[in-house]
Design an enzyme around this catalytic site. Sequence first.
Site, PDB file in Angstrom:
ATOM      1  CB  CYS A 187       1.560  -8.925  13.947  1.00 38.31           C
ATOM      2  SG  CYS A 187       2.681  -7.745  13.195  1.00 38.31           S
TER       3      CYS A 187
ATOM      4  CB  CYS B   8       7.216  -8.687  12.018  1.00 35.16           C
ATOM      5  SG  CYS B   8       7.495  -6.912  12.157  1.00 35.16           S
TER       6      CYS B   8
ATOM      7  CB  CYS C 294       5.214  -2.191  16.779  1.00 34.12           C
ATOM      8  SG  CYS C 294       5.353  -2.382  14.983  1.00 34.12           S
TER       9      CYS C 294
ATOM     10  CD  GLN D  52       5.703   5.585  -1.584  1.00 33.54           C
ATOM     11  OE1 GLN D  52       5.809   4.472  -1.076  1.00 33.54           O
ATOM     12  NE2 GLN D  52       5.285   5.753  -2.832  1.00 33.54           N
TER      13      GLN D  52
ATOM     14  CG  PHE E  60      -1.076   5.893 -11.415  1.00 32.35           C
ATOM     15  CD1 PHE E  60      -2.336   5.323 -11.269  1.00 32.35           C
ATOM     16  CD2 PHE E  60      -0.343   5.589 -12.554  1.00 32.35           C
ATOM     17  CE1 PHE E  60      -2.847   4.466 -12.236  1.00 32.35           C
ATOM     18  CE2 PHE E  60      -0.837   4.738 -13.532  1.00 32.35           C
ATOM     19  CZ  PHE E  60      -2.098   4.176 -13.376  1.00 32.35           C
TER      20      PHE E  60
ATOM     21  CD  GLU F  37      -4.328  10.098  -7.716  1.00 36.63           C
ATOM     22  OE1 GLU F  37      -5.240   9.395  -7.239  1.00 36.63           O
ATOM     23  OE2 GLU F  37      -3.187   9.659  -7.990  1.00 36.63           O
TER      24      GLU F  37
ATOM     25  CG  ASP G 115       4.163   5.136  -7.358  1.00 31.38           C
ATOM     26  OD1 ASP G 115       4.139   3.892  -7.309  1.00 31.38           O
ATOM     27  OD2 ASP G 115       4.252   5.853  -6.335  1.00 31.38           O
TER      28      ASP G 115
ATOM     29  CB  CYS H 190       4.259  -1.387  -4.003  1.00 31.65           C
ATOM     30  SG  CYS H 190       2.546  -1.491  -4.559  1.00 31.65           S
TER      31      CYS H 190
END
Length: 412
Positions: A69, A72, A149, A249, A276, A296, A344, A370
């Site tokens: 998938c 991975c 998984c 997270q 954020f 936020e 963030d 990220c």
Amino acid sequence: MSQQVRIQRLGHRGDGVAETPDGELFIFGALPGELVEAERTGRDRAQLRAVLEAGPDRVEAFDPDAPMCGGCGLRHMAVPAQLRWKRELVIENLRGTGITAEVEPCVDAHGEGRRRATFHARVGADRVLRVGFTEPRAHAVVDLAEHDCPVMSPALKTAVEPVRVLAAILTELGKPVDALVTATVSGLEIDLRGPGRLPENLRLALTRKAGQLGLARLSLHGDTVIEFKAPVVRFGNVEVAIPPGGFLQATSAGEEAMVQRVVEGLGTASRTADLFAGSGTFTLRMATRAQVLAVESSRPSLEALDRAARHATGLKKVTVEPRDLVRRPMQAADLKGLDAVVFDPPRAGAEEQARMIAGSAVRRVVAVSCNPGTLARDLAILTGGGYRVDSVLPIDQFRHSAHVEAVALLSR
């Protein structure tokens, strides 16, 4: 026609890259140092046919007979090599914007695995309903009933069949269904997306089935269908009842690694802001040592944070402000009097907010991201405004993927 090529490096998405007379060739599943046989499928892409000489970082993939998938894509690469490569991704992006800073070794924050993921439920041409994740760069679903998984937490693995049962109720609509699932302290929260507004009979059927499945909450496009128990997560010692589909997270270990570095970056600051802020991942830890202004755009998330803070003990003052920081970033005047700012943002980064911080008098900044590309851009804006990047910590909570988080500490 197949050809033999030597792989020089990995691309940003984890593809092996070979230099050929016709330019770069990207080969999914190939690793640096390897001699492979591949067949071109496009101008700069090829499909791996065979590994003729394996590289030093190749390992036997888990469940090698299973379809791979998209989550991975690096399952054939040793974990230490993945961590080194992700650190290099961060370094490369920083270098591209002229930033030279200490980038520490990447933290392995897989922990017990992911506690939050989006499952896809699709009925194929064979009329079989499959629930799982899609194959790389394709729409076909790898059914998780057939394959274990390796990146999901034990709690999240229990969600596969409940999602299948709920999606089966909606098959008559003929629409694809996605399920954002969060494993919380209270149990599973499932937010169904894709079917749109439901007729009353299907909504009632979902409600009944959610009770039989023992879910904490079932929601539809972020609207609660039925809540049996408030889905609760713990941020430090504070319990937070998160809203439907609320951000969290991916792994507990990743969250803790980020929090530790964020709090360290505050230093002795007594007045801080968390931009954020979500439902308080950082805010509620920051508030154990400093006053916090939490900003936020999502009102449900901010309301969850505010409720949790008001009922918690041992926290300094937490003030909340609903505000879309992309369209209306905090100005330098709004930041006046603050000792430190944490931000963030989503993957697109916080370009305009970084400009406002760069023009402020805030002495400490902690940037969480990220996306190494937008992080590098935002840090370049801040260094242009007089900040110094003291350290950057890459954090890997997405094992076997090309994603990497990073926390940067800045000061002036």
